[in-house]
Design a protein around this motif. Structure first.
Motif, PDB file in Angstrom:
ATOM      1  N   LEU A 185     -33.658 -23.212 -30.431  1.00  0.00           N
ATOM      2  CA  LEU A 185     -32.385 -23.346 -29.718  1.00  0.00           C
ATOM      3  C   LEU A 185     -32.486 -24.371 -28.593  1.00  0.00           C
ATOM      4  O   LEU A 185     -31.525 -25.097 -28.315  1.00  0.00           O
ATOM      5  N   ASP A 186     -33.659 -24.449 -27.961  1.00  0.00           N
ATOM      6  CA  ASP A 186     -33.855 -25.445 -26.902  1.00  0.00           C
ATOM      7  C   ASP A 186     -33.802 -26.863 -27.461  1.00  0.00           C
ATOM      8  O   ASP A 186     -33.512 -27.812 -26.726  1.00  0.00           O
ATOM      9  N   GLY A 187     -34.099 -27.007 -28.739  1.00  0.00           N
ATOM     10  CA  GLY A 187     -34.091 -28.328 -29.357  1.00  0.00           C
ATOM     11  C   GLY A 187     -32.777 -28.689 -30.024  1.00  0.00           C
ATOM     12  O   GLY A 187     -32.660 -29.765 -30.624  1.00  0.00           O
ATOM     13  N   ILE A 188     -31.790 -27.793 -29.940  1.00  0.00           N
ATOM     14  CA  ILE A 188     -30.464 -28.055 -30.509  1.00  0.00           C
ATOM     15  C   ILE A 188     -29.503 -28.402 -29.379  1.00  0.00           C
ATOM     16  O   ILE A 188     -29.338 -27.639 -28.431  1.00  0.00           O
ATOM     17  N   ASP A 189     -28.873 -29.549 -29.494  1.00  0.00           N
ATOM     18  CA  ASP A 189     -27.953 -30.004 -28.455  1.00  0.00           C
ATOM     19  C   ASP A 189     -26.589 -29.342 -28.606  1.00  0.00           C
ATOM     20  O   ASP A 189     -26.010 -28.850 -27.634  1.00  0.00           O
ATOM     21  N   GLU A 190     -26.060 -29.335 -29.817  1.00  0.00           N
ATOM     22  CA  GLU A 190     -24.757 -28.727 -30.075  1.00  0.00           C
ATOM     23  C   GLU A 190     -24.763 -28.075 -31.445  1.00  0.00           C
ATOM     24  O   GLU A 190     -25.446 -28.536 -32.366  1.00  0.00           O
ATOM     25  N   ILE A 191     -23.987 -27.003 -31.566  1.00  0.00           N
ATOM     26  CA  ILE A 191     -23.713 -26.400 -32.868  1.00  0.00           C
ATOM     27  C   ILE A 191     -22.223 -26.564 -33.132  1.00  0.00           C
ATOM     28  O   ILE A 191     -21.384 -26.134 -32.335  1.00  0.00           O
ATOM     29  N   LEU A 192     -21.899 -27.220 -34.220  1.00  0.00           N
ATOM     30  CA  LEU A 192     -20.514 -27.460 -34.615  1.00  0.00           C
ATOM     31  C   LEU A 192     -20.251 -26.728 -35.922  1.00  0.00           C
ATOM     32  O   LEU A 192     -21.170 -26.490 -36.708  1.00  0.00           O
ATOM     33  N   PHE A 193     -18.988 -26.378 -36.158  1.00  0.00           N
ATOM     34  CA  PHE A 193     -18.697 -25.700 -37.419  1.00  0.00           C
ATOM     35  C   PHE A 193     -17.298 -26.025 -37.925  1.00  0.00           C
ATOM     36  O   PHE A 193     -16.403 -26.403 -37.169  1.00  0.00           O
ATOM     37  N   PHE A 194     -17.143 -25.879 -39.238  1.00  0.00           N
ATOM     38  CA  PHE A 194     -15.870 -26.053 -39.935  1.00  0.00           C
ATOM     39  C   PHE A 194     -15.553 -24.770 -40.690  1.00  0.00           C
ATOM     40  O   PHE A 194     -16.452 -24.006 -41.046  1.00  0.00           O
ATOM     41  N   LEU A 195     -14.279 -24.550 -40.946  1.00  0.00           N
ATOM     42  CA  LEU A 195     -13.845 -23.397 -41.728  1.00  0.00           C
ATOM     43  C   LEU A 195     -13.323 -23.861 -43.076  1.00  0.00           C
ATOM     44  O   LEU A 195     -12.548 -24.822 -43.158  1.00  0.00           O
ATOM     45  N   ARG A 196     -13.739 -23.170 -44.131  1.00  0.00           N
ATOM     46  CA  ARG A 196     -13.233 -23.486 -45.466  1.00  0.00           C
ATOM     47  C   ARG A 196     -11.923 -22.764 -45.750  1.00  0.00           C
ATOM     48  O   ARG A 196     -11.195 -23.137 -46.676  1.00  0.00           O
ATOM     49  N   ASN A 197     -11.644 -21.713 -44.987  1.00  0.00           N
ATOM     50  CA  ASN A 197     -10.403 -20.961 -45.165  1.00  0.00           C
ATOM     51  C   ASN A 197      -9.858 -20.592 -43.794  1.00  0.00           C
ATOM     52  O   ASN A 197     -10.480 -20.871 -42.769  1.00  0.00           O
ATOM     53  N   ASP A 198      -8.699 -19.980 -43.754  1.00  0.00           N
ATOM     54  CA  ASP A 198      -8.064 -19.710 -42.459  1.00  0.00           C
ATOM     55  C   ASP A 198      -7.805 -18.233 -42.209  1.00  0.00           C
ATOM     56  O   ASP A 198      -6.917 -17.871 -41.447  1.00  0.00           O
ATOM     57  N   SER A 199      -8.584 -17.363 -42.851  1.00  0.00           N
ATOM     58  CA  SER A 199      -8.412 -15.931 -42.611  1.00  0.00           C
ATOM     59  C   SER A 199      -9.747 -15.222 -42.799  1.00  0.00           C
ATOM     60  O   SER A 199     -10.675 -15.743 -43.423  1.00  0.00           O
ATOM     61  N   VAL A 200      -9.833 -14.014 -42.258  1.00  0.00           N
ATOM     62  CA  VAL A 200     -11.040 -13.193 -42.375  1.00  0.00           C
ATOM     63  C   VAL A 200     -11.178 -12.693 -43.809  1.00  0.00           C
ATOM     64  O   VAL A 200     -10.183 -12.269 -44.405  1.00  0.00           O
TER      65      VAL A 200
END
Length: 279
Positions: A185-200
């Protein structure tokens, strides 16, 4: 810059407007209903002031722009605070770290929640110090982006906070200090994410961006796989999201489109409209 006797200031609104007019006692509270009240509080003696204004704004005439903006900075040896500042936080930023002995390490952390305006003329009596390590151009560029990101980052909908961010933040907080994921985690600058759908249940793709600072641990593909597996298991326990895929990239490798359109995953705290407190 050292804070010396610098105060932080804020405004509150008089609550007398909520009291029926016939019950208001002007002798005990001379402030008319709805007036602003200015408060001051001294910063800690060990705090520093970090200039947040752009160079061009500092160079502008005092007639056009009479003040510069600074934010609070402080040195800390608290490992949890150093972790927060280095984990995609919108509130704290890790300016630099130093090793004081074989078992002691501290860091200079910028705090975006405390902002102060200083008259430009006051700078003539001060001797500023460089806030980054010598020859560290990566962190100074990141600092500029971090200052702007606090205002332009999109707010996560509550459903996404509850399904994705909240379980990950809570799981990070529960990691023992000796856990082997901390160096990753110390070596990760940012975590980005995308969603494939729009609901739980949400289907999630993630990008881990390497921290390119010289003193950051290098995260290889095996490390990233361990982090991806841990996040996948964490999300599955909540039954509201599933990590479908992940990849680890440098800033040179990520596309402008992906960086501009992905959600950020801060690991220091979460907040939602239906909660009165933040983690």
């Amino acid at each position: 810059m050292e804070t010396a006797s610098a105060p932080k200031s804020w405004l509150t609104l008089s609550h007398q407007a909520e009291i029926p007019r016939e019950e208001q006692d002007s002798s005990s509270n001379p402030t008319p209903p709805g007036n602003w009240i200015l408060h001051h509080e001294m910063l800690n003696s060990n705090d520093v002031l970090i200039v947040a204004s752009q160079t061009c704004d500092i160079q502008k005439s005092s007639m056009q722009e009479p003040y510069i903006e600074v934010i609070r900075g402080f040195w800390t040896s608290d490992r949890s605070i150093m972790h927060q500042a280095g984990k995609n936080s919108s509130r704290l930023f890790l300016m630099q770290s130093r090793t004081r002995s074989s078992e002691s390490k501290d860091a200079l952390v910028a705090d975006a929640t405390v902002r102060i305006q200083i008259e430009k003329a006051a700078l003539l009596a001060l001797t500023p110090q460089y806030g980054f390590k010598e020859n560290d151009k990566v962190t100074s560029a990141k600092f500029s982006n971090w200052l702007a990101r606090r205002y332009n980052r999109p707010a996560l909908p509550d459903a996404i906070v509850d399904a994705i961010q909240k379980p990950v933040v809570k799981a990070v907080d529960k990691l023992p200090a000796s856990h082997n994921l901390h160096p990753v985690l110390d070596g990760i600058d940012e975590i980005l994410f995308f969603l494939r759908n729009d609901s739980v249940p949400f289907q999630v793709d993630m990008i881990f961006l390497r921290d390119e600072r010289n003193d950051a641990p290098y995260v290889n593909d095996e490390d990233a796989a361990r982090l991806g597996g841990w996040i996948a298991n964490t999300l599955l326990k909540g039954n509201e999201a599933e990590l479908m895929d992940w990849e680890i990239l440098s800033r040179k490798e990520i596309s402008v489109y992906n960086y501009g359109n992905a959600y950020e995953l801060p690991l220091d705290y979460y907040s939602s409209w239906d909660e009165s407190t933040e983690s």
